[in-house]
Design a protein around this motif. Structure first.
Motif, short mmCIF file in Angstrom:
data_model
loop_
_atom_site.label_atom_id
_atom_site.label_comp_id
_atom_site.label_asym_id
_atom_site.label_seq_id
_atom_site.Cartn_x
_atom_site.Cartn_y
_atom_site.Cartn_z
N TYR A 92 0.82 -1.21 0.00
CA TYR A 92 0.00 0.00 0.00
C TYR A 92 0.86 1.26 0.00
O TYR A 92 0.82 2.06 0.93
N PRO A 93 1.63 1.48 -1.08
CA PRO A 93 2.48 2.69 -1.12
C PRO A 93 1.66 3.97 -1.17
O PRO A 93 2.15 5.04 -0.78
N GLU A 94 0.41 3.89 -1.65
CA GLU A 94 -0.43 5.09 -1.73
C GLU A 94 -1.12 5.42 -0.41
O GLU A 94 -1.78 6.45 -0.30
N ASN A 95 -0.99 4.53 0.59
CA ASN A 95 -1.62 4.75 1.89
C ASN A 95 -0.56 4.83 2.99
O ASN A 95 -0.68 4.20 4.04
N THR A 96 0.49 5.61 2.72
CA THR A 96 1.61 5.66 3.66
C THR A 96 1.17 6.20 5.03
O THR A 96 1.68 5.75 6.06
N ALA A 97 0.22 7.14 5.05
CA ALA A 97 -0.22 7.71 6.33
C ALA A 97 -0.90 6.63 7.18
O ALA A 97 -0.63 6.52 8.38
N ASP A 98 -1.78 5.83 6.55
CA ASP A 98 -2.45 4.76 7.29
C ASP A 98 -1.46 3.69 7.74
O ASP A 98 -1.53 3.20 8.87
N HIS A 112 10.56 -18.80 6.19
CA HIS A 112 9.19 -18.66 6.68
C HIS A 112 8.68 -17.29 6.26
O HIS A 112 9.33 -16.28 6.51
N PHE A 113 7.53 -17.25 5.61
CA PHE A 113 7.03 -15.96 5.14
C PHE A 113 5.53 -16.03 4.93
O PHE A 113 4.91 -17.10 4.98
N PHE A 114 4.92 -14.86 4.73
CA PHE A 114 3.50 -14.76 4.43
C PHE A 114 3.34 -14.33 2.99
O PHE A 114 4.03 -13.43 2.51
N TYR A 115 2.40 -14.98 2.30
CA TYR A 115 2.16 -14.70 0.88
C TYR A 115 0.70 -14.32 0.68
O TYR A 115 -0.21 -15.03 1.11
N THR A 116 0.47 -13.18 0.05
CA THR A 116 -0.88 -12.71 -0.25
C THR A 116 -1.00 -12.48 -1.75
O THR A 116 -0.36 -11.56 -2.28
N PRO A 117 -1.76 -13.31 -2.47
CA PRO A 117 -1.86 -13.15 -3.93
C PRO A 117 -2.46 -11.82 -4.35
O PRO A 117 -2.15 -11.30 -5.43
N SER A 118 -3.36 -11.27 -3.53
CA SER A 118 -4.06 -10.03 -3.89
C SER A 118 -3.98 -9.04 -2.74
O SER A 118 -4.01 -9.41 -1.57
N ARG A 119 -3.88 -7.78 -3.08
CA ARG A 119 -3.85 -6.72 -2.07
C ARG A 119 -5.25 -6.24 -1.72
O ARG A 119 -5.41 -5.31 -0.94
N ASN A 120 -6.28 -6.87 -2.27
CA ASN A 120 -7.65 -6.43 -2.01
C ASN A 120 -8.18 -6.90 -0.67
O ASN A 120 -9.10 -6.30 -0.12
N GLY A 121 -7.63 -7.98 -0.13
CA GLY A 121 -8.15 -8.52 1.12
C GLY A 121 -9.44 -9.29 0.92
O GLY A 121 -10.07 -9.22 -0.15
N LEU A 122 -9.85 -10.02 1.94
CA LEU A 122 -11.05 -10.86 1.83
C LEU A 122 -12.34 -10.05 1.79
O LEU A 122 -13.34 -10.50 1.23
N GLY A 123 -12.33 -8.87 2.40
CA GLY A 123 -13.52 -8.02 2.34
C GLY A 123 -14.77 -8.72 2.84
O GLY A 123 -14.76 -9.43 3.84
#
Length: 334
Positions: free
Chosen positions: A47-53, A271-282
């Protein structure tokens, strides 16, 4: 003080276990002591566009770093000897006590569910989901945020996590205690202070530490002989526990891959976490899941939902051979 451990399974450890198949070592339950260092870089990259959050979340995690240091970063005064450590109680304890009270107050304020806490903190719904989907639904926010700062690194025991209960069994034997396997407890008489296993063996106890799930305890407990008020309180708790159900479950896949460890060590850590999409489960695991469960469950409804769930979910990936070369045969990857 001697103790007796009754283990339901053939080996001790329950979810802290390892098994070998075709020369590959697998951890059947927990895989490590988790790392807190995955969230900050992941959020900044996604989320480079949400740096404040993102900075706001990181600031909260930093605050929890302080809380965790108070709770776990120093020796607890409750386990110190007042006669031998009198200087500690006259100096360090006073400061620790003040910090502990402040931390306790923060914990009380942070008892609301993680989803609600993030809803008050962040505007970006996808960012909220990416963070909250690391946890079970309605996880208390203090536990969730504290999780990110509790452990400084991953730790993989050599020989798998199953080596931990093996060492504990050996140590208990050295101390004069005993571990009995295949001894599932089917009855607890809280009044007489006795427990009975499935083979009919009965044991008395002075103090009982129950490490299985609460449903099995309240299913098998007998509390005849208690006062009326105590019995009523136990019955209320029994009803609450037995009427509840788990919010979610964990699905684990154990692949054995015919590749050299270097193939993965060149591009990832162990060991790592992988997220295919940045949209989240919503709403997929909220309103859409509720609607799915309310209707008839069939192939046409379930499989498209599962496909979307797999595309949007976050995955925890462990590659033990990158930290323990003996975890795979002939240097192959597990």
């Amino acid at each position: 003080m001697r103790g007796l451990v009754l283990e339901k399974h053939a080996t001790s450890g329950c979810l802290v276990n390892s098994f070998v198949r075709d020369g590959f070592l697998f951890d059947g339950g927990i895989r490590e002591v988790e790392n807190a260092g995955m969230v900050k870089p992941m959020l900044k990259e996604l989320y480079p566009e949400n740096t404040a959050d993102v900075d706001m979340v990181i600031a909260v995690i930093a605050k929890f770093d302080v809380y965790m240091q108070v709770l776990f970063g120093s020796d607890s005064p409750f386990f110190k000897d007042a006669k031998r450590d009198i200087r500690y109680y006259l100096s360090t304890f006073i400061v620790w006590c003040a910090r502990f009270l402040a931390t306790g107050t923060a914990i009380m304020r942070m008892s609301l569910p993680m989803e609600q806490f993030l809803g008050q903190l962040l505007e970006n719904q996808a960012l909220r989901d990416i963070i909250s989907q690391h946890f079970f639904k309605k996880t208390p926010s203090f536990f969730a945020m504290g999780y990110f700062s509790l452990h400084p690194d991953y730790y993989y025991p050599k020989g798998g996590v199953g080596s931990i209960p093996k060492a504990l069994v050996q140590r208990l034997a050295e101390l004069g205690s005993e571990v009995r396997t295949k001894a599932e407890v089917i009855k607890v008489d809280a009044s007489l202070r006795t427990i009975t296993d499935r083979k009919g063996n009965e044991y008395t106890y002075d103090k009982l530490v129950w490490c299985a799930d609460l449903k099995s305890l309240y299913t098998n407990i007998s509390f005849e002989g208690f006062a009326v008020k105590q019995t009523e309180a136990i019955l209320r708790e029994q009803k609450r526990i037995l009427s509840s159900r788990g919010a979610e479950s964990v699905f684990t896949l154990f692949p054995a891959v015919d590749l050299r460890p270097e193939y993965f060590s060149d591009i990832s850590e162990g060991h790592f976490f992988y997220t295919p999409s940045r949209n989240g489960l919503g709403e997929l695991h909220r309103s859409e899941l509720a609607a799915l469960l309310a209707g008839p469950l069939d192939h046409d409804g379930v499989y498209p939902w599962l496909k979307s769930f797999c595309r949007l979910n976050t995955y925890e990936i462990s590659i033990p051979v990158l930290t323990d070369g003996s975890a795979a045969p002939s240097g192959r990857l597990v």
